[in-house]
Design a protein around this motif. Sequence first.
Motif, PDB file in Angstrom:
ATOM      1  N   HIS A   1      -5.482  20.307 -19.199  1.00 33.32           N
ATOM      2  CA  HIS A   1      -4.519  20.477 -18.108  1.00 33.32           C
ATOM      3  C   HIS A   1      -3.322  21.318 -18.556  1.00 33.32           C
ATOM      4  O   HIS A   1      -3.179  21.636 -19.734  1.00 33.32           O
ATOM      5  CB  HIS A   1      -4.044  19.108 -17.622  1.00 33.32           C
TER       6      HIS A   1
ATOM      7  N   HIS B   1       1.148  21.843 -17.475  1.00 36.48           N
ATOM      8  CA  HIS B   1       2.296  21.349 -16.715  1.00 36.48           C
ATOM      9  C   HIS B   1       3.174  22.531 -16.346  1.00 36.48           C
ATOM     10  O   HIS B   1       3.163  23.562 -17.023  1.00 36.48           O
ATOM     11  CB  HIS B   1       3.132  20.364 -17.536  1.00 36.48           C
TER      12      HIS B   1
ATOM     13  N   GLU C   1       6.387  20.300 -22.358  1.00 40.49           N
ATOM     14  CA  GLU C   1       6.033  18.925 -22.736  1.00 40.49           C
ATOM     15  C   GLU C   1       6.572  18.708 -24.147  1.00 40.49           C
ATOM     16  O   GLU C   1       6.180  19.412 -25.072  1.00 40.49           O
ATOM     17  CB  GLU C   1       4.504  18.766 -22.684  1.00 40.49           C
TER      18      GLU C   1
ATOM     19  N   HIS D   1      -3.806  22.309 -22.499  1.00 41.61           N
ATOM     20  CA  HIS D   1      -3.798  21.369 -23.619  1.00 41.61           C
ATOM     21  C   HIS D   1      -4.422  20.038 -23.211  1.00 41.61           C
ATOM     22  O   HIS D   1      -4.757  19.826 -22.030  1.00 41.61           O
ATOM     23  CB  HIS D   1      -2.360  21.157 -24.112  1.00 41.61           C
TER      24      HIS D   1
END
Length: 172
Positions: free
Chosen positions: A81, A83, A87, A126
Motif C-alpha cells: 500500500h 499513504h 509514515e 510498502h
Amino acid sequence: MRAYLYDNLEGDQRLPHDSGVAVDTDALKDLGVLYYRFSDIEGVDKLAAERGYKNRDEITVSPEKMGAAYEDKVKMFFAEHLHEDEEIRYIRDGYGYFDVRNKGDQWVRIHLEKDDLLILPAGIYHRFTTDETNYIHAMRLFKDEPKWTPLNRSEDLNGNQHRQAYVSQFLK
Ligand code: KMT
Ligand code: NI
C-alpha cells in the motif's frame, strides 16, 4: 537497522527472507526513505518539531496485546500500500520489517530494532510485518490528525497526485 533485497521465496512473511544482497542507507535515501537512530526521546522531539509532527501515539503489535486478531492484523499490514502522508515510526522495543519498493520495483527489506526511526515518504509502496519474535512496540508520529488510510496497490493509483509526486521525485 539492516536492509537488504528480499528473496521473494515462499515461506512465512516473518522469516528474514534475506537474499544476501545488502542495501545501504544512501540507497534508502535515494528512495526518499530516511533512517535515524535516537537513544532518547529528546532527539525525536527535535526532529518532530523541525518537521512539524505535532501528534504521536504508540502501538504494540503482538499476540499478547491483540489476541486472536493478531494473525489477521499482521496479514493486513503486509498488503502492499501507500499513504498520502509520510509514515514515521520510532521503535521503542521489539523488531519489525518494513519492506519498500526500489526503483526496479524489487522489495527492499528493512529490519528495525529499538531506537531506530524510519521515515517513509508519501506515495512509496510498502508493507510491514513483525519478525519471528512476534513483538513490536512503536511510536507513530503524524502532522495533524492521525490518518492511517492505506491505499492498496492498484493501477488506479497511477493518477494519484501523491503517487505521481513520489514517482517524479524519486523514481525518474
Ligand atoms: C504500519 O504502518 O503498517 C503499522 O503501523 C504497523 C505497526 S507500526 C510498527
Ligand atoms: Ni503504511
